[in-house]
Write an enzyme that holds these catalytic residues in place. Structure first.
Site, PDB file in Angstrom:
ATOM      1  N   ARG A   1     -49.482 -25.371   0.246  1.00 25.27           N
ATOM      2  CA  ARG A   1     -48.929 -24.434   1.193  1.00 25.27           C
ATOM      3  C   ARG A   1     -47.780 -24.160   0.945  1.00 25.27           C
ATOM      4  NH1 ARG A   1     -54.596 -25.477   2.358  1.00 25.27           N
ATOM      5  NH2 ARG A   1     -55.808 -24.902   1.414  1.00 25.27           N
TER       6      ARG A   1
ATOM      7  N   LYS B   1     -37.490 -14.369  -3.586  1.00 24.23           N
ATOM      8  CA  LYS B   1     -38.099 -14.369  -5.126  1.00 24.23           C
ATOM      9  C   LYS B   1     -38.678 -16.027  -5.701  1.00 24.23           C
ATOM     10  CE  LYS B   1     -37.713  -9.793  -5.954  1.00 24.23           C
ATOM     11  NZ  LYS B   1     -38.215  -8.826  -7.206  1.00 24.23           N
TER      12      LYS B   1
ATOM     13  N   GLU C   1     -23.137  -9.343 -12.948  1.00 26.57           N
ATOM     14  CA  GLU C   1     -23.923  -8.838 -11.826  1.00 26.57           C
ATOM     15  C   GLU C   1     -23.553  -9.023 -10.975  1.00 26.57           C
ATOM     16  OE1 GLU C   1     -27.614  -8.491 -11.376  1.00 26.57           O
ATOM     17  OE2 GLU C   1     -28.136  -9.603 -13.130  1.00 26.57           O
TER      18      GLU C   1
ATOM     19  N   LYS D   1     -26.298  -8.507  -1.656  1.00 24.06           N
ATOM     20  CA  LYS D   1     -27.991  -8.787  -1.833  1.00 24.06           C
ATOM     21  C   LYS D   1     -28.416  -9.484  -0.553  1.00 24.06           C
ATOM     22  CE  LYS D   1     -31.569 -11.061  -3.691  1.00 24.06           C
ATOM     23  NZ  LYS D   1     -31.892 -11.363  -4.979  1.00 24.06           N
TER      24      LYS D   1
ATOM     25  N   GLU E   1     -39.858  -5.824  -1.283  1.00 20.99           N
ATOM     26  CA  GLU E   1     -39.329  -5.113  -2.178  1.00 20.99           C
ATOM     27  C   GLU E   1     -40.452  -3.906  -2.447  1.00 20.99           C
ATOM     28  OE1 GLU E   1     -38.585  -6.815  -6.548  1.00 20.99           O
ATOM     29  OE2 GLU E   1     -37.243  -4.902  -7.230  1.00 20.99           O
TER      30      GLU E   1
ATOM     31  N   ARG F   1     -35.083  -2.722  -1.974  1.00 20.64           N
ATOM     32  CA  ARG F   1     -34.628  -3.829  -2.688  1.00 20.64           C
ATOM     33  C   ARG F   1     -34.713  -3.327  -3.951  1.00 20.64           C
ATOM     34  NH1 ARG F   1     -36.642 -10.088  -1.705  1.00 20.64           N
ATOM     35  NH2 ARG F   1     -35.195 -10.373  -3.501  1.00 20.64           N
TER      36      ARG F   1
ATOM     37  N   ASN G   1     -32.010  -3.522  -8.772  1.00 19.05           N
ATOM     38  CA  ASN G   1     -32.269  -3.228 -10.289  1.00 19.05           C
ATOM     39  C   ASN G   1     -31.424  -1.740 -10.894  1.00 19.05           C
ATOM     40  OD1 ASN G   1     -34.499  -4.836  -9.963  1.00 19.05           O
ATOM     41  ND2 ASN G   1     -35.781  -3.040 -10.232  1.00 19.05           N
TER      42      ASN G   1
ATOM     43  N   HIS H   1     -31.050  -3.077 -14.848  1.00 17.59           N
ATOM     44  CA  HIS H   1     -32.586  -3.943 -14.957  1.00 17.59           C
ATOM     45  C   HIS H   1     -33.621  -3.208 -16.397  1.00 17.59           C
ATOM     46  CE1 HIS H   1     -29.865  -6.652 -12.802  1.00 17.59           C
ATOM     47  NE2 HIS H   1     -30.974  -7.726 -12.571  1.00 17.59           N
TER      48      HIS H   1
ATOM     49  N   HIS I   1     -33.876  -5.082 -18.924  1.00 19.94           N
ATOM     50  CA  HIS I   1     -34.835  -5.684 -19.338  1.00 19.94           C
ATOM     51  C   HIS I   1     -35.402  -5.626 -21.050  1.00 19.94           C
ATOM     52  CE1 HIS I   1     -35.558  -6.842 -14.983  1.00 19.94           C
ATOM     53  NE2 HIS I   1     -35.522  -7.897 -15.327  1.00 19.94           N
TER      54      HIS I   1
ATOM     55  N   HIS J   1     -28.991 -12.799 -19.643  1.00 23.86           N
ATOM     56  CA  HIS J   1     -29.245 -11.980 -18.526  1.00 23.86           C
ATOM     57  C   HIS J   1     -28.930 -10.777 -18.275  1.00 23.86           C
ATOM     58  CE1 HIS J   1     -31.783 -10.124 -15.695  1.00 23.86           C
ATOM     59  NE2 HIS J   1     -30.760  -9.754 -14.932  1.00 23.86           N
TER      60      HIS J   1
HETATM   61  N1  LIG Z   1     -35.866 -15.338  -7.997  1.00 26.34           N
HETATM   62  C1  LIG Z   1     -34.900 -13.768  -8.424  1.00 26.34           C
HETATM   63  O1  LIG Z   1     -34.548 -13.331  -7.372  1.00 26.34           O
HETATM   64  C2  LIG Z   1     -33.902 -13.891  -9.650  1.00 26.34           C
HETATM   65  C3  LIG Z   1     -32.834 -13.427  -9.229  1.00 26.34           C
HETATM   66  C4  LIG Z   1     -32.303 -13.392 -10.646  1.00 26.34           C
HETATM   67  C5  LIG Z   1     -32.917 -14.565 -12.011  1.00 26.34           C
HETATM   68  N2  LIG Z   1     -33.957 -15.204 -11.595  1.00 26.34           N
HETATM   69  C6  LIG Z   1     -34.083 -16.139 -12.238  1.00 26.34           C
HETATM   70  O2  LIG Z   1     -32.670 -16.778 -13.283  1.00 26.34           O
HETATM   71  C7  LIG Z   1     -32.837 -17.242 -14.024  1.00 26.34           C
HETATM   72  C8  LIG Z   1     -31.391 -17.276 -15.137  1.00 26.34           C
HETATM   73  O3  LIG Z   1     -30.773 -17.739 -14.155  1.00 26.34           O
HETATM   74  P1  LIG Z   1     -28.845 -18.682 -14.749  1.00 26.34           P
HETATM   75  O4  LIG Z   1     -28.295 -16.961 -15.632  1.00 26.34           O
HETATM   76  O5  LIG Z   1     -28.453 -19.590 -13.848  1.00 26.34           O
HETATM   77  O6  LIG Z   1     -29.381 -19.293 -15.688  1.00 26.34           O
HETATM   78  P2  LIG Z   1     -29.778 -21.247 -16.160  1.00 26.34           P
HETATM   79  O7  LIG Z   1     -30.192 -21.682 -14.780  1.00 26.34           O
HETATM   80  O8  LIG Z   1     -30.465 -21.011 -17.076  1.00 26.34           O
HETATM   81  O9  LIG Z   1     -28.843 -22.181 -16.061  1.00 26.34           O
HETATM   82  C9  LIG Z   1     -27.999 -21.607 -17.384  1.00 26.34           C
HETATM   83  C10 LIG Z   1     -27.588 -22.761 -17.839  1.00 26.34           C
HETATM   84  O10 LIG Z   1     -26.201 -22.902 -17.261  1.00 26.34           O
HETATM   85  C11 LIG Z   1     -26.937 -24.723 -17.087  1.00 26.34           C
HETATM   86  N3  LIG Z   1     -25.769 -24.982 -16.292  1.00 26.34           N
HETATM   87  C12 LIG Z   1     -26.602 -24.535 -14.623  1.00 26.34           C
HETATM   88  N4  LIG Z   1     -25.084 -24.678 -13.880  1.00 26.34           N
HETATM   89  C13 LIG Z   1     -24.620 -25.380 -14.138  1.00 26.34           C
HETATM   90  C14 LIG Z   1     -22.695 -26.125 -14.371  1.00 26.34           C
HETATM   91  N5  LIG Z   1     -22.436 -26.563 -12.820  1.00 26.34           N
HETATM   92  N6  LIG Z   1     -23.016 -26.787 -14.868  1.00 26.34           N
HETATM   93  C15 LIG Z   1     -22.973 -26.294 -16.218  1.00 26.34           C
HETATM   94  N7  LIG Z   1     -23.713 -26.702 -16.316  1.00 26.34           N
HETATM   95  C16 LIG Z   1     -24.649 -25.493 -15.757  1.00 26.34           C
HETATM   96  C17 LIG Z   1     -27.420 -24.809 -16.460  1.00 26.34           C
HETATM   97  O11 LIG Z   1     -28.718 -25.974 -17.496  1.00 26.34           O
HETATM   98  C18 LIG Z   1     -28.266 -23.643 -18.143  1.00 26.34           C
HETATM   99  O12 LIG Z   1     -27.995 -24.792 -19.502  1.00 26.34           O
HETATM  100  C19 LIG Z   1     -33.826 -16.653 -14.852  1.00 26.34           C
HETATM  101  O13 LIG Z   1     -34.818 -17.135 -14.972  1.00 26.34           O
HETATM  102  C20 LIG Z   1     -34.448 -15.149 -13.647  1.00 26.34           C
HETATM  103  O14 LIG Z   1     -35.019 -15.114 -14.347  1.00 26.34           O
HETATM  104  C21 LIG Z   1     -34.412 -15.034 -10.484  1.00 26.34           C
HETATM  105 ZN   LIG Z   2     -30.259  -9.643 -13.073  1.00 25.85          ZN
END
Ligand SMILES: NC(=O)c1ccc[n+]([C@@H]2O[C@H](COP(=O)([O-])OP(=O)(O)OC[C@H]3O[C@@H](n4cnc5c(N)ncnc54)[C@H](O)[C@@H]3O)[C@@H](O)[C@H]2O)c1
Ligand SMILES: [Zn+2]
Length: 362
Positions: free
Chosen positions: A120, A142, A184, A226, A236, A240, A244, A247, A251, A264
């Protein structure tokens, strides 16, 4: 050790800090000690990231091997979360265990969800390694995973105890991933800070060279924006939503191309251009600001094709999304560079027009 910038984030469970600074990850173990976080620390990462940067966390992991997740959004599932539970149970992890997420948004979301639900909830530390995760995913609490029927359908709010963002980690990020995160940053500029927007527009070469001097301030400023927004509306319910911007359409573009064509941030960039078209047509955004935005987006580099996609298909996807969220279509419109408004009365006709102006087919 350099003194990092500290940005406080307010959550239901108290205040936590985002620390931003070059070379701060090496001192993580001491920082976690200073915060009084449970000493049993389990790092969750991916093998590529671990290979590149794992030595920085040697003191945090000690003799315990990290839990390495498969790379890729397609692994952001409950199956992967189960693997983390298995590993935690195998090592008899109790409540006095801290989960340290060391990776991009995918690792942060999965490890965060495991931390939110194991026993939990156990403490979570976010050490984001992508630009997108440093300015966005690691902040705000999130966490969650995807379901076959849609992205991020399963999740929780589980604020971290601290976020440690080190721009030096970004040196190894593939250029396209880096750029995706930078869109972003541009988004934050459009939402809340013309100054941030200008800083990116004027500093592109140094930013792409990833010098800490160029990266630090834009990461700090993005985190501030942020933090400010989620501090006012963690769950949200209203404010918040401004995050978006870009987005709604972004999306939809991701969905109609089955998440294969755009990263993304790239889809968000195109979504912002559509929102700006719509805002200019409504007369709420100066055309000159839209032009600066589209010029900056173009200058940042090539985006995947858009011209073969149909506005009608995108609108269909937006409707589906809206149905899942059981609500009205809210769209964020820029009012210029540095301020936005959320509107609930956008018509399909307006959207179609704006999408075509941005380059989609009818
Ligand atoms: N929780 C939230 O509020 C929130 C907000 C925005 C996005 N997200 C989520 O985040 C995800 C996308 O995140 P992302 O863009 O970081 O993608 P990701 O985590 O897939 O990373 C992108 C790629 O870069 C590689 N990588 C990461 N760090 C590295 C480094 N320092 N050097 C070399 N390679 C590296 C990873 O292995 C991967 O192949 C999505 O799933 C999205 O839904 C969540
Ligand atoms: Zn985004």
């Amino acid at each position: 050790m350099t003194t990092p910038a500290q940005i406080p984030v307010t959550s239901r469970h108290g205040v936590y800090e985002i620390l931003v600074g070059a070379d701060i990850v090496g001192g993580l173990a001491d920082r976690l000690d200073a915060l009084g976080l449970p000493e049993r620390r389990v790092v969750v990462s991916q093998s590529r990231i671990w290979r590149l940067h794992g030595r920085l966390l040697a003191k945090v992991v000690g003799r315990r091997a990290p839990i390495l997740l498969p790379d890729g959004e397609r692994h952001k599932t409950l199956v992967t979360v189960s693997r983390i539970y298995d590993a935690l149970i195998r090592m008899a992890a109790d409540r006095a265990t801290t989960v340290v997420a060391f990776g991009g948004g995918v690792v942060g979301d999965i490890a965060g969800f495991a931390a939110a639900t194991y026993l939990r909830g156990v403490p979570l530390v976010q050490v984001p390694t992508t630009l997108l995760a440093q300015v966005d995913a690691a902040i705000g609490g999130k966490v969650g995973v995807n379901h076959a029927q849609g992205k991020n359908l399963i999740g929780a709010f589980h604020p971290p105890s601290v976020v440690v963002a080190d721009p030096l980690l970004l040196a190894t990020l593939p250029r396209r991933e880096f750029r995706s995160g930078l869109y972003e940053v541009v988004k934050y500029g459009v939402i809340a800070s013309r100054d941030l927007f200008d800083r990116v527009a004027d500093g592109l070469p140094a930013i792409f060279a990833r010098t800490p001097a160029a990266l630090n301030p834009i990461i700090v400023e993005s985190c501030r924006i942020k933090a400010d927004v989620v501090g006012r509306d963690e769950l949200e319910r209203g404010p918040r939503r401004v995050l978006n911007l870009g987005h709604t359409v972004g999306h939809a573009l991701e969905a109609i191309t089955r998440y294969r064509r755009y990263l993304h941030g790239e889809a968000v960039a195109l979504g912002m251009l559509v929102a700006a078209e719509l805002a200019v047509t409504r007369g709420v955004m100066p055309a000159a600001d839209r032009d600066r935005l589209s010029r900056l987006v173009m200058q940042m580099g090539p985006l995947p094709a858009l011209a073969d996609l149909s506005a009608a298909a995108a609108i269909e996807a937006i409707r589906l999304d809206k149905k899942m969220a059981a609500g009205r279509l809210h769209m964020v419109l820029p009012l210029g560079l540095g301020s936005v408004a959320v509107v609930g009365d956008v018509t399909d006709k307006e959207l179609t027009r704006a999408m075509r102006a941005a380059g989609l087919q009818k």
